[in-house]
Design a protein around this motif. Structure first.
Motif: not given
Length: 498
Positions: A65-75, A189-194
């Motif tokens: 299982t992968v939880h990918l965190l991306e700070r921008s609104a789009k990957p 995938l979760e976006t807009s997260c720092l």
């Protein structure tokens, strides 16, 4: 039959059934340990550029299982914008024998090779030796078209791969990997997260803390950091390590670097003062003072384009990015901010256009280049273009020592000859410095031992490129070390044998 005998038969049958069930369960566990055990395990990936997606793809393949965190609104990160291609040697798309990738990269590293020499050489060996398999992975396993090969500056052989279609290579690779990952129930995938903190318990990384929609959250698990560099952090890390670049435009969106999150848990830094200023970013005639620039792909020069400064050639366009940038900066810059050079023109003929039509068409649509005639460039430009055409034809040697001319076809330069022109300037583009890693993508502490549960890949790391990054090696670095990080993390959680 006596009741006692019946009872014995029943007990024997039950015992046989019980032993059969135990044996079946044991054999099932032995035959498929990775997916049965990995499904309950998870790994956190920070950043959704090619490094992060390569790590995630590898982990999902192992059933993790992968939880990918991306700070921008789009990957997609900066990888989505990569326009020249990905290096690989040897590959089935190359003609001839390419054995110089390692030596070209070592040469590009420059004088800093003398410091941390063994560390750098091991990383470069991994990068170049794994380049062929990285391209094969994208082409054969993921279905990405990388059939066109070009030679870029600093390379002694054509090895930078891109597709034949209209989509630039970065976007093609990223969209393909994202589509594949989103089809898996293991990928989240979760976006807009720092990410604001890396969690550590004793000597082991245990997760991250991050903010999302004004809430602070935590997630547990080992971590792969693929959060990119700090070329857009003008007021923070860039000003700390390279204050002389204050006022320069950048091809990166303004956002803070993240290396400090890793130094808090023991990571070491290398080459933080080594920042690549790309020689050709477009000066948008509609918004010339915008500090965020759009990159003019290096493949435009690789396919035969040339540079004029005040209507005259002044540099070998196929030299390294560092040397081309320095040649431009010898001339006077504008007095306005951002600090830029608007007297430099990138010029293509119809032959170059035909080979790079998808790129040039986009630049024309954006208004960054224009289709015009030589007469609009001035008499000195006409003379410079004719001299270049004579060099390409082999009539005279190039005083600037350029050896490769791509697909330039214009021979007799007339005032009416069609050309494609854009004004370009150097801009901060890439940071070669970052956290120190092993050839297995493990983040190393002060003792050069791995920090348990922590890996890094891509521009967040340092030590691979030295003073100059070769065009095409950014995507390659992400694919090679992202996949390695995924493999090592899979071993760490017990999904594959160590």
């Amino acid at each position: 039959m006596s009741p006692i005998r019946v009872l014995k038969i029943v007990l024997i049958s039950l015992l046989t059934l019980f032993l059969s069930m135990i044996l079946k369960n044991f054999l099932s566990t032995m035959s498929a340990p990775s997916f049965q055990n990995a499904a309950s395990k998870q790994v956190i990936v920070v950043g959704s550029g090619l490094a992060g997606l390569s790590a995630a793809s590898t982990l999902v393949k192992h059933g993790i299982t992968v939880h990918l965190l991306e700070r921008s609104a789009k990957p997609g990160g900066n990888s989505m914008k990569a326009s020249s291609g990905i290096n690989g040697a040897p590959t089935k798309y190359q003609s001839g024998t390419d054995t110089t990738f390692y030596s070209d990269t070592i040469k590009s590293v420059g004088s800093v090779l003398s410091t941390a020499k063994e560390q750098r050489e091991s990383l470069i060996t991994t990068l170049t030796n794994s380049s062929s398999s990285a391209v094969s992975w994208l082409v054969d396993e993921k279905g990405v078209d990388l059939s066109i090969v070009a030679q870029l500056g600093g390379h002694s052989f054509p090895r930078t791969h891109r597709g034949a279609g209209q989509t630039p290579p970065g976007a093609s690779i990223i969209t393909t990997l994202l589509k594949s990952l989103k089809e898996s129930s293991l990928f989240h995938l979760e976006t807009s997260c720092l990410v604001t903190n890396v969690l550590k318990s004793e000597n082991e990384i245990t997760g991250v803390e991050y903010s999302h929609e004004e809430q602070t959250k935590q997630i547990q698990g080992p971590v792969v950091f693929a959060s990119g560099g700090f070329a857009g952090d003008a007021q923070g890390m860039l000003s700390t390590y390279r204050p002389d670049l204050a006022g320069f435009p950048s091809t990166n969106e303004p956002r803070p670097g993240s290396q400090n999150l890793l130094t808090r848990v023991g990571a070491q830094l290398l080459d933080m003062d080594l920042v690549q200023v790309h020689p050709t970013s477009f000066v948008d005639p509609k918004d010339p003072l915008n500090p965020v620039k759009f990159l003019a792909a290096e493949m435009l020069r690789g396919e035969g384009g040339l540079l004029l400064q005040d209507e005259k050639r002044f540099v070998n366009e196929m030299d390294t990015r560092k040397n081309v940038t320095e040649a431009i900066m010898k001339g006077p810059s504008d007095r306005s901010l951002p600090r830029q050079w608007t007297n430099v023109q990138l010029i293509l003929d119809e032959g170059v256009f035909a080979q790079a039509a998808s790129h040039v068409g986009f630049y024309l649509w954006k208004g960054l280049m224009e289709k015009t005639t030589v007469s609009s460039l001035g008499e000195d430009a006409l003379q410079s273009l004719q001299e270049y055409a004579n060099i390409v034809a082999g009539d005279i040697p190039d005083p600037l020592e350029r050896q490769s001319f791509g697909h330039w076809t214009l021979r007799e330069v007339l005032p009416t000859s069609v050309v494609y022109v854009g004004r370009v300037t150097p801009a901060v583009h890439f940071t070669m410095g970052g956290v120190v890693i092993s050839p297995q993508s493990e983040v190393l502490n002060a003792d050069h031992t791995p920090i348990k549960g922590l890996w890094a890949a891509g521009e967040v790391t340092g030590g691979i490129h030295g003073e100059n990054r070769l065009g095409g090696s950014s995507l390659l670095e992400c694919a090679v070390f992202g996949r390695l990080a995924g493999e090592e993390a899979a071993k760490y959680v017990g999904a594959v044998p160590s």
